[in-house]
Design an enzyme around this catalytic site. Structure first.
Site, PDB file in Angstrom:
ATOM      1  N   TYR A 147      70.417  44.426  -2.111  1.00  0.00           N
ATOM      2  CA  TYR A 147      70.169  43.688  -0.862  1.00  0.00           C
ATOM      3  C   TYR A 147      69.694  42.264  -1.134  1.00  0.00           C
ATOM      4  CZ  TYR A 147      68.009  42.615   3.673  1.00  0.00           C
ATOM      5  OH  TYR A 147      67.643  42.032   4.866  1.00  0.00           O
ATOM      6  N   ASN A 219      66.974  43.625  -8.638  1.00  0.00           N
ATOM      7  CA  ASN A 219      66.484  43.215  -7.329  1.00  0.00           C
ATOM      8  C   ASN A 219      65.373  44.168  -6.886  1.00  0.00           C
ATOM      9  OD1 ASN A 219      66.851  41.488  -4.932  1.00  0.00           O
ATOM     10  ND2 ASN A 219      67.513  43.353  -3.909  1.00  0.00           N
ATOM     11  N   SER A 253      66.230  47.201  -5.316  1.00  0.00           N
ATOM     12  CA  SER A 253      67.208  48.054  -5.974  1.00  0.00           C
ATOM     13  C   SER A 253      67.585  47.472  -7.327  1.00  0.00           C
ATOM     14  CB  SER A 253      68.485  48.176  -5.119  1.00  0.00           C
ATOM     15  OG  SER A 253      68.215  48.738  -3.853  1.00  0.00           O
ATOM     16  N   SER A 291      64.271  51.906  -2.680  1.00  0.00           N
ATOM     17  CA  SER A 291      65.023  51.352  -3.801  1.00  0.00           C
ATOM     18  C   SER A 291      66.287  52.148  -4.080  1.00  0.00           C
ATOM     19  CB  SER A 291      64.138  51.351  -5.055  1.00  0.00           C
ATOM     20  OG  SER A 291      64.710  50.577  -6.080  1.00  0.00           O
ATOM     21  N   GLY A 292      67.373  51.428  -4.321  1.00  0.00           N
ATOM     22  CA  GLY A 292      68.619  52.034  -4.765  1.00  0.00           C
ATOM     23  C   GLY A 292      68.773  51.803  -6.253  1.00  0.00           C
TER      24      GLY A 292
END
Length: 370
Positions: A147, A219, A253, A291-292
């Site tokens: 993101y 990120n 992420s 978080s991814g």
């Protein structure tokens, strides 16, 4: 002349240029492209300043393309494994990877709201570039996202299919740029400017030398947790802070792509992907709820996947895989730090500012001086 693994092609300093004592032996470019046949391309979009005007900007985004094989072999499958540390994110194609342990075609990484177009554009590229192969067949390419809405007009949908194809066409081997480029353009990490980072490690096994390369789109992370090679520097109150004209939602992420020329089977590559977790943890990441943290590992070693006959695959025994785990941990940690060190302060939408990680602060923590 400064060795290429100490600087990016544009001359930005990387972690080793600061004198950081990383463990392990890097490949010639200290990049994922040290794995033969792997190439990386970027398309970077930076335009506009001031208040957000949806669909008009400011724009701070882009696309990264990773080609796991040379273009003339790009439709040939590779063994692969996938691991989700925290699933608040997207990495397409994983159902097929889980089912068959393989994938093909370029990998793309971009912002969260452009992940779908990156996937679809990759198929369009394959249909046009490999017309005979995909004339009447399906494709399930890998596309991933993080993101960038703190800096970018993410709902403006500025990434187009042509941008994705341009990133794929721009892919090359050798030294690659890092920092605020490609899909990493609008990203931040531990409150500092981050984005695209890479590193590699060499592994000697059974009389052969293999390469493990990592690429991250970083990120994630909370400022106070930032740790550089065991030293917590994020808690220093004198470090510059992000300026927020709007609230930072701290959506965080990391995508990690791990390439190797070591002969590994799909279940082993899933184990390799899982070890990216420890490289992230060493920098202070802890996979927060939002978080991814999605990791893909692939091997270029085995090549014949054609049907119609029994095929033979080489592999490293599981009992001997530990040095490859260590290589992943080391290269992931360094990739994240390179994404931050090879970077500059960026101002984006609404005047939101993300500062660069001060090189002096990093060197001071290790007593490296000026």
């Amino acid at each position: 002349m400064t060795p290429e693994w100490k600087t990016t092609p544009s001359g930005k300093l990387r972690g080793k240029a600061l004198g950081l004592p990383f463990e392990g032996i890097s490949g010639p470019f200290n990049a994922i492209t040290d794995v033969a046949g792997v190439s990386v391309g970027y398309l970077t979009l930076i335009s506009g300043d001031g208040p957000l005007k949806q669909s008009h900007g400011p724009v701070r985004t882009g696309v990264t393309a990773i080609l796991p094989r040379p273009r003339d072999q790009i439709d040939k499958p590779l063994f692969a494994g996938f691991f989700s540390l925290n699933g608040n994110g997207e990495l397409s194609g994983t159902h097929y990877i889980e089912e068959t342990g393989k994938f093909a075609l370029p990998i793309t990484i971009t912002n969260t709201h452009s992940c779908g177009i990156a996937r679809d554009a990759t198929i369009r590229w394959a249909v046009e570039y490999l017309a005979e192969r995909y004339h009447d067949d399906f494709a399930l390419p890998v596309a991933a996202e993080t993101y960038d809405g703190f800096l970018n007009d993410i709902n403006g949908f500025h990434v187009t299919a042509d941008h994705v194809i341009a990133a794929i066409d721009a892919a090359h081997g050798g030294a690659i740029e890092e920092g605020s480029v490609g899909g990493g353009t609008g990203m931040k990490c531990f409150g500092f400017k981050a984005g695209s980072g890479t590193a590699s490690r060499m592994v000697n096994y059974a009389g052969e030398t293999f390469t493990v390369g990592v690429f991250v789109q970083a990120n994630f992370g909370t400022r106070r947790h930032l740790t550089v090679l065991g030293k917590n520097i994020g808690a220093d109150p004198d470090l510059p802070q992000m300026h927020e004209a709007t609230r930072d939602t701290e959506l965080s992420s990391i995508i990690a792509i791990i390439a190797t020329d070591a002969p590994l089977l799909p279940h082993q590559l899933k184990r390799l992907a899982r070890r990216a977790t420890f490289g992230i943890g060493k920098t202070g990441g802890m996979a927060t709820h939002g978080s991814g943290d999605l990791f893909l590992a692939f091997s270029t070693a085995n090549r014949d996947f054609s049907p119609g006959a029994v095929r033979t695959a080489r592999f490293v025994p599981d009992e001997d895989i530990d040095p490859f785990f260590e290589a992943v941990v080391q290269a992931t940690e360094e990739s994240i730090l390179n994404a931050m060190i090879a970077n500059e302060t960026m101002i984006g939408r609404d005047g939101n500012l993300v500062p660069a990680l001060p090189h002096a602060a990093v060197k001071t923590a290790f007593g490296l001086g000026d």
